[in-house]
Scaffold this motif. Sequence first.
Motif, PDB file in Angstrom:
ATOM      1  N   LEU A  81      43.314  29.618  53.582  1.00 30.75           N
ATOM      2  CA  LEU A  81      42.396  29.183  52.522  1.00 30.75           C
ATOM      3  C   LEU A  81      41.013  29.818  52.623  1.00 30.75           C
ATOM      4  CD1 LEU A  81      43.607  25.505  52.205  1.00 30.75           C
ATOM      5  CD2 LEU A  81      43.934  27.379  50.575  1.00 30.75           C
ATOM      6  N   ASP A  84      40.664  34.129  48.663  1.00 26.61           N
ATOM      7  CA  ASP A  84      40.683  33.650  47.272  1.00 26.61           C
ATOM      8  C   ASP A  84      42.104  33.540  46.736  1.00 26.61           C
ATOM      9  OD1 ASP A  84      37.979  33.378  47.228  1.00 26.61           O
ATOM     10  OD2 ASP A  84      37.602  35.387  46.386  1.00 26.61           O
ATOM     11  N   LYS A  87      43.654  30.369  47.662  1.00 22.04           N
ATOM     12  CA  LYS A  87      43.110  29.275  46.848  1.00 22.04           C
ATOM     13  C   LYS A  87      43.765  29.244  45.471  1.00 22.04           C
ATOM     14  CE  LYS A  87      38.735  28.703  49.224  1.00 22.04           C
ATOM     15  NZ  LYS A  87      37.287  28.748  49.234  1.00 22.04           N
ATOM     16  N   TRP A 112      36.057  23.045  51.442  1.00 18.99           N
ATOM     17  CA  TRP A 112      36.934  24.146  51.070  1.00 18.99           C
ATOM     18  C   TRP A 112      36.987  24.368  49.557  1.00 18.99           C
ATOM     19  CZ3 TRP A 112      41.867  22.714  54.371  1.00 18.99           C
ATOM     20  CH2 TRP A 112      41.555  22.886  55.738  1.00 18.99           C
TER      21      TRP A 112
END
Lengths: 408, 409
Positions: A81, A84, A87, A112
Amino acid sequence: MPSALAGYRICDFTGQLAGAGATKWLAAFGAEVIRIEDPVRQGRWDILRGNPPYKDERRGIDMGGAFNNHNTDKLGITLNLKTDKAKDILRKLIAASDVVSENFAAGVLEKWGFGYDALREIRPDIIYVSNCGFGHVGPYSRFKTWGPIVQAISGLTHTSGLPGQPPAGWGYSYMDHTGGYYMAMAILAALLHRQRTGEGQWVDLACTDAALTLNGPALLDWTVNGRRVRSRDVYSNRDQFSSMAPHNIYRCAGDDEWVAIACRDDTQWTALAECIGEPWTEAFTSVHTRLEKQDELDQLLSNWTQTRHKFDIESMLRSRQVPVGAVQKPAERIERDPTTANFGLWPMVTHSAIGDVRVDGQPVHFSVTDWQQKRGAACLSEHTRSVLTDLLGYTGDEVDTFYAEGVL
Amino acid sequence: MSVLTGIRIIELAHERTAFAGKLLAELGADVILIEPPEGTAARHYPPFVDDVPGIERSLHFWHYNAGKRGITLDLTRSGDQTRLRTLLATADVLIESEPSERIRALRLNFETTAKANPRLIHVAVTPYGRKEPLSNLAETDLTLMASGGPVWSCGYDDHSLPPSRGWGFQGYQTACHFAVMSVLTALLYRGNQTSGGGQFIDISITAALNVTTEGASYNWLVEGSTLQRQTGRHASIRPTGETQIQCADQRWANTGVPPRFPVEFARLLDWLRTLGLEEEFPEAVFLEMGANWEGPFDLSRIGIEDTITAVFTAGREALQLIARTVPAQSFFEGCQQAGLAVGVINSPEEAFEDIHFKARGMHVPLYRADLDRTVVHPGPPFSLPAAPSRLTRTAPRLGEHNAEIRGMP
């Protein structure tokens, strides 16, 4: 047999026992629990991963016995994480999930970029359940805990022990187990609310709140009568509010062998006295005497038990309806006591690396939608490819690239 | 509206299941406690209000039955058996802990209850499960905790002392946690069915305890090893370092995990200086080394390599020195501010009066009309912001709701 929770998907950041125990229940009843782990630290934000006990002394990040015990029937994926792309993948997974669950210290998920507001933007009816020691609100919200600290703060450590001794407390993380039970309740309750209203929410579970409520009537004895547990010696093998005597744990023949005996009333005492069959018992026919001279009674009863085997005492007293329980060692309650095996309490699961191993099952049976535990915990990243391709729609090539780039 | 608003739960009064009913009442369910005409046994359990016994004065009963309505039924009479069946026809959940013979005699076996109400979730919480004849034996929380595993793991380093069982009906409470998880799971399933959806749920108290012992079970299951109890800390195969420490005010603290990151050593050193203790602690130099350590500590080198051993020993000894100097609450707060997961060992009333729990709303005052006094109860263990938990009524007086409930269609 149908599954009670089929169709529910949990995006699961939980670890250790206080979190993993909660989603273990959900997975046993058929929810799809997708556990997210960090590839950089090989999932070690859960300290149990890769740690003992080991089956056949085989060590390794996938071989941890406690981790396997708490994570049966869950899927496991890795996401770095700090990238990008990971994510982005997580956002897709959250959009496809009913629940996001975690038991980090307060504020970690938010740091986060996945606090409740961010989660809600991804999926408006998302259920977010966080479980930390002191909750996200209150003077101690930044303080850290694990099971023994929760037990200390809440009163549960103090109320286990013998007079004249320091607290004995709990020889295991009672509040990690129990924190997990409350976390499961919170997730299920929030799912019920969504089933009725379509509405999601964030439940800020604090393990110490739950622990505080487990002190029983001692709290009302304080608020109503002003009586402090602190002002007297704790003797927790005796009845907390002194209405039963005898009520204690007594030494038996053998090495570190013990039996618990209690009498609720005169009928049970009479039955016990007949089993003992010694003249001294006649001095204790009234409960007032038994309570008043409880030290003497315990000494005399202990003289009787310590020459006998605990299971002999147990079967003798059971036949006379006297409350009794041998203090069972793990091997005795797992291998010798037929009631646990008859209940199906130790299911054998198959773990991809460990092989076949028995785990803690669930102490309940549902007549229509019973639980199942068949698959061991996931090896690190075991289901990343299948979850990304089958559920989230990535191609195999994309997954290869993610791995090459350190995203997974 | 709470999560279980509109859900009706019938609870046959028993000390083993009272906590489950309470938790479900806090989630908003209409929990109706069924007692015999003379009242359930728990009404005679101490402690009592002002230490004066009486069936409306048991704080034990008050604690475990707050939030419920209550009626009396004489289930030896057919008229009241019919009343119970009528109630069950309107109910969502039945919770009971009866011997199997009594269930047969009352015709409350699931086959019968389900025929009258196919949406009923029938939960039995018994010592060993409904099918096991041992479940009909007399047991107490103590004897179940001994049989079920927790007791073996709790106690002292000195094994000439008996193992220990914690206070507070933890055995029953553990089973009740599973009862609540089960009810919520079954309700969720039922809510997704167009008709029926009820079922029977068989809960074993000793089984619940067997799977609530952490390493004691899984160390045996995985590698056949047996944990041994230790004073105030985890039972272990091999002895581990002590974690309880007595502070300047004689109260105890649990030291948790000793410092192991540079920032923790730095904060510990700062605290030592603030307390003016650096002078009498020459090992402070090792704390400084810990604070300035480059890269992560290799914890496997503790006890092998001199420097790292000295750093970690200094960390533990600094904690002991501070503990001897300050009261337990200050030790707890100071350690936590240094980032260490340390806990003061509170008694229940000290915990209850702590500022943190007060700030989180754990004090709930409820008015008790019959005694004309307000009683502060512990609040619900958790709450859903969109459907708050609540505790709005004290435990029912004996037969308090007979008129409003027994007359129901």
